[in-house]
Motif scaffolding. Structure first.
Motif, PDB file in Angstrom:
ATOM      1  N   GLY A  19      32.743  -8.690 -15.685  1.00 13.78           N
ATOM      2  CA  GLY A  19      33.204  -8.424 -14.330  1.00 13.78           C
ATOM      3  C   GLY A  19      32.799  -9.503 -13.361  1.00 13.78           C
ATOM      4  N   VAL A  20      31.936 -10.487 -13.839  1.00 16.86           N
ATOM      5  CA  VAL A  20      31.508 -11.589 -12.977  1.00 16.86           C
ATOM      6  C   VAL A  20      32.252 -12.836 -13.394  1.00 16.86           C
ATOM      7  CG1 VAL A  20      29.562 -12.978 -12.217  1.00 16.86           C
ATOM      8  CG2 VAL A  20      29.258 -10.544 -12.683  1.00 16.86           C
ATOM      9  N   ILE A  21      32.850 -13.499 -12.464  1.00 19.38           N
ATOM     10  CA  ILE A  21      33.613 -14.714 -12.754  1.00 19.38           C
ATOM     11  C   ILE A  21      32.663 -15.900 -12.768  1.00 19.38           C
ATOM     12  CG2 ILE A  21      35.548 -16.144 -12.035  1.00 19.38           C
ATOM     13  CD1 ILE A  21      36.247 -13.326 -12.987  1.00 19.38           C
ATOM     14  N   VAL A  22      32.608 -16.608 -13.895  1.00 22.78           N
ATOM     15  CA  VAL A  22      31.741 -17.768 -14.040  1.00 22.78           C
ATOM     16  C   VAL A  22      32.540 -18.994 -13.652  1.00 22.78           C
ATOM     17  CG1 VAL A  22      30.327 -19.112 -15.613  1.00 22.78           C
ATOM     18  CG2 VAL A  22      30.480 -16.630 -15.880  1.00 22.78           C
ATOM     19  N   ARG A  23      32.031 -19.759 -12.748  1.00 21.51           N
ATOM     20  CA  ARG A  23      32.725 -20.962 -12.284  1.00 21.51           C
ATOM     21  C   ARG A  23      31.867 -22.190 -12.585  1.00 21.51           C
ATOM     22  NH1 ARG A  23      37.001 -19.306  -9.311  1.00 21.51           N
ATOM     23  NH2 ARG A  23      36.903 -17.187  -8.475  1.00 21.51           N
ATOM     24  N   SER A  24      32.486 -23.327 -12.496  1.00 20.82           N
ATOM     25  CA  SER A  24      31.775 -24.580 -12.760  1.00 20.82           C
ATOM     26  C   SER A  24      30.911 -24.931 -11.561  1.00 20.82           C
ATOM     27  CB  SER A  24      32.784 -25.700 -13.034  1.00 20.82           C
ATOM     28  OG  SER A  24      33.582 -25.385 -14.150  1.00 20.82           O
ATOM     29  N   PHE A  25      29.650 -25.266 -11.832  1.00 22.23           N
ATOM     30  CA  PHE A  25      28.716 -25.658 -10.779  1.00 22.23           C
ATOM     31  C   PHE A  25      28.105 -27.000 -11.161  1.00 22.23           C
ATOM     32  CE2 PHE A  25      28.574 -21.933  -8.206  1.00 22.23           C
ATOM     33  CZ  PHE A  25      28.919 -20.900  -9.080  1.00 22.23           C
ATOM     34  N   ARG A  26      27.650 -27.669 -10.145  1.00 23.99           N
ATOM     35  CA  ARG A  26      26.922 -28.904 -10.399  1.00 23.99           C
ATOM     36  C   ARG A  26      25.509 -28.580 -10.835  1.00 23.99           C
ATOM     37  NH1 ARG A  26      27.425 -31.954  -4.890  1.00 23.99           N
ATOM     38  NH2 ARG A  26      26.689 -29.883  -4.261  1.00 23.99           N
ATOM     39  N   ARG A 143      38.448  -7.313 -11.248  1.00 22.84           N
ATOM     40  CA  ARG A 143      37.635  -7.344 -10.026  1.00 22.84           C
ATOM     41  C   ARG A 143      38.494  -7.055  -8.798  1.00 22.84           C
ATOM     42  NH1 ARG A 143      35.956 -10.888  -6.005  1.00 22.84           N
ATOM     43  NH2 ARG A 143      37.529 -12.387  -6.658  1.00 22.84           N
ATOM     44  N   LYS A 144      39.704  -7.667  -8.768  1.00 22.41           N
ATOM     45  CA  LYS A 144      40.596  -7.424  -7.630  1.00 22.41           C
ATOM     46  C   LYS A 144      41.018  -5.957  -7.572  1.00 22.41           C
ATOM     47  CE  LYS A 144      42.527 -12.096  -7.304  1.00 22.41           C
ATOM     48  NZ  LYS A 144      43.748 -12.923  -7.425  1.00 22.41           N
ATOM     49  N   ASN A 145      41.316  -5.381  -8.757  1.00 19.46           N
ATOM     50  CA  ASN A 145      41.697  -3.967  -8.780  1.00 19.46           C
ATOM     51  C   ASN A 145      40.551  -3.081  -8.308  1.00 19.46           C
ATOM     52  OD1 ASN A 145      44.230  -4.625  -9.784  1.00 19.46           O
ATOM     53  ND2 ASN A 145      43.598  -4.426 -11.920  1.00 19.46           N
ATOM     54  N   GLN A 146      39.333  -3.437  -8.743  1.00 22.90           N
ATOM     55  CA  GLN A 146      38.180  -2.650  -8.313  1.00 22.90           C
ATOM     56  C   GLN A 146      37.947  -2.789  -6.812  1.00 22.90           C
ATOM     57  OE1 GLN A 146      34.575  -3.628 -10.369  1.00 22.90           O
ATOM     58  NE2 GLN A 146      33.460  -1.856  -9.570  1.00 22.90           N
ATOM     59  N   LEU A 147      38.091  -4.025  -6.301  1.00 19.81           N
ATOM     60  CA  LEU A 147      37.943  -4.232  -4.863  1.00 19.81           C
ATOM     61  C   LEU A 147      39.008  -3.471  -4.083  1.00 19.81           C
ATOM     62  CD1 LEU A 147      37.103  -8.058  -4.666  1.00 19.81           C
ATOM     63  CD2 LEU A 147      35.554  -6.142  -4.267  1.00 19.81           C
ATOM     64  N   THR A 149      40.520  -0.770  -5.121  1.00 17.80           N
ATOM     65  CA  THR A 149      40.170   0.651  -5.218  1.00 17.80           C
ATOM     66  C   THR A 149      39.086   1.020  -4.218  1.00 17.80           C
ATOM     67  OG1 THR A 149      40.747   0.634  -7.569  1.00 17.80           O
ATOM     68  CG2 THR A 149      39.376   2.460  -6.781  1.00 17.80           C
ATOM     69  N   LEU A 150      38.061   0.164  -4.121  1.00 18.16           N
ATOM     70  CA  LEU A 150      36.989   0.421  -3.160  1.00 18.16           C
ATOM     71  C   LEU A 150      37.505   0.354  -1.729  1.00 18.16           C
ATOM     72  CD1 LEU A 150      34.098  -1.622  -4.834  1.00 18.16           C
ATOM     73  CD2 LEU A 150      34.446   0.844  -4.882  1.00 18.16           C
ATOM     74  N   GLN A 151      38.411  -0.611  -1.474  1.00 18.10           N
ATOM     75  CA  GLN A 151      38.990  -0.708  -0.134  1.00 18.10           C
ATOM     76  C   GLN A 151      39.802   0.534   0.203  1.00 18.10           C
ATOM     77  OE1 GLN A 151      38.236  -3.165   1.899  1.00 18.10           O
ATOM     78  NE2 GLN A 151      39.453  -2.363   3.598  1.00 18.10           N
ATOM     79  N   ASP A 152      40.573   1.003  -0.786  1.00 14.32           N
ATOM     80  CA  ASP A 152      41.333   2.237  -0.568  1.00 14.32           C
ATOM     81  C   ASP A 152      40.402   3.421  -0.326  1.00 14.32           C
ATOM     82  OD1 ASP A 152      43.609   0.747  -0.934  1.00 14.32           O
ATOM     83  OD2 ASP A 152      43.856   1.316  -3.054  1.00 14.32           O
ATOM     84  N   SER A 153      39.281   3.442  -1.063  1.00 11.16           N
ATOM     85  CA  SER A 153      38.308   4.518  -0.854  1.00 11.16           C
ATOM     86  C   SER A 153      37.724   4.458   0.548  1.00 11.16           C
ATOM     87  CB  SER A 153      37.193   4.425  -1.897  1.00 11.16           C
ATOM     88  OG  SER A 153      37.713   4.536  -3.211  1.00 11.16           O
ATOM     89  N   ILE A 154      37.449   3.236   1.028  1.00 11.18           N
ATOM     90  CA  ILE A 154      36.915   3.079   2.383  1.00 11.18           C
ATOM     91  C   ILE A 154      37.930   3.559   3.413  1.00 11.18           C
ATOM     92  CG2 ILE A 154      36.192   1.374   4.094  1.00 11.18           C
ATOM     93  CD1 ILE A 154      34.979  -0.237   1.799  1.00 11.18           C
ATOM     94  N   GLU A 155      39.197   3.152   3.222  1.00 14.01           N
ATOM     95  CA  GLU A 155      40.240   3.599   4.154  1.00 14.01           C
ATOM     96  C   GLU A 155      40.401   5.119   4.118  1.00 14.01           C
ATOM     97  OE1 GLU A 155      41.708   1.790   6.341  1.00 14.01           O
ATOM     98  OE2 GLU A 155      40.765  -0.076   5.676  1.00 14.01           O
ATOM     99  N   ALA A 156      40.343   5.686   2.897  1.00 14.29           N
ATOM    100  CA  ALA A 156      40.440   7.145   2.790  1.00 14.29           C
ATOM    101  C   ALA A 156      39.266   7.827   3.476  1.00 14.29           C
ATOM    102  CB  ALA A 156      40.513   7.549   1.311  1.00 14.29           C
TER     103      ALA A 156
END
Length: 254
Positions: A19-26, A143-147, A149-156
């Motif tokens: 669920g965590v997106i790993v990105r390239s870092f220096r 992650r976007k779907n979960q976000l 869903t959480l946003q919809d829960s907040i609005e509800a």
């Protein structure tokens, strides 16, 4: 070398939580503005460590670049190579490292590995990177779907809070209606009490009036009876004659 970098990238990404997106870092320290630190942390002298996705630079396929840089300050650029050649010569001359048949097998195996890495490494790396990108996309989508869903829960939740506020206003209106109903019932009962008291008072007044009329009638009848009893027959005849004569006089005058 490319396969080593590819495997290191796969291991680094597989070690990350799902669920965590790993990105390239220096490999250098991250920007201080990207991390919220407490006032007591010295981020300048003690930066937050960052786990690199890609390995560091190497030479000859397996020797780290840092080892060469360690010799540069003392021996110059050729120092690491001279040290390696001298150390290998020492091991071979003292027969600490014996070149038996396994040594030549190792050379042939290393040659095959190098050829495989050079020829097949880029295509395998591209294929594995494509699979990693697919995993990243699926995790990002989750992650976007979960976000969402959480946003919809907040609005509800906000909508339910708004409805709760409306229920509060409704409760106030119901309280006012109940107060009006209580006031109307009070006034109705007050009017009923007034009507009942008035009826009882009217009854008492009517009772007294009836008693007074009965008393007057009884008194009048008693007086009339006593007067009639006091009149004699001779007085009655005289009165009758007097009336007749008065009638005759009236008729003559008419």
């Amino acid at each position: 070398m490319e396969s080593v970098g590819m495997l290191s990238r796969i291991l680094a990404r597989s070690a990350a939580p799902r669920g965590v997106i790993v990105r390239s870092f220096r490999t250098s320290a991250p920007a201080v503005s990207a991390v919220t630190e407490g006032p007591e942390r010295d981020v300048k002298n003690f930066p937050r460590p960052v786990r690199p996705i890609y390995p560091g630079k190497v030479r000859m396929g397996f020797i780290p670049e840092e080892w060469f840089e360690l010799f540069y300050k003392k021996t110059g650029v050729t120092g690491p190579y001279m040290f390696g050649v001298s150390f290998l010569t020492y091991l071979c001359s003292k027969e600490i490292y014996i070149m038996e048949h396994e040594y030549y097998n190792g050379l042939s195996l290393a040659l095959l590995c190098i050829i495989g890495v050079k020829k097949l490494g880029p295509s395998i790396s591209a294929w594995l990177d494509k699979g990693i990108d697919q995993y990243e996309n699926s995790w990002e989508e989750g992650r976007k779907n979960q976000l969402q869903t959480l946003q919809d829960s907040i609005e509800a939740e906000k909508k339910e809070q708004w409805r709760a506020e409306g229920q509060t206003l409704l409760f106030e209106a119901k309280k006012e209606n109940i107060a009006l109903q209580i006031e109307a019932a009070y006034r109705e009962r007050l009017m009923q009490t007034y009507s009942e008291v008035k009826k009882r008072l009217d009854y008492q007044v009517e009772t007294q009036n009836i008693e007074t009329r009965i008393s007057q009638k009884h008194m009048t009848q008693w007086i009339v009876n006593n007067v009639l009893k006091s009149i004699t027959p001779q007085q009655e005849k005289d009165s009758l004659k007097k009336c007749i004569s008065d009638l005759k006089a009236l008729s003559a005058v008419a």
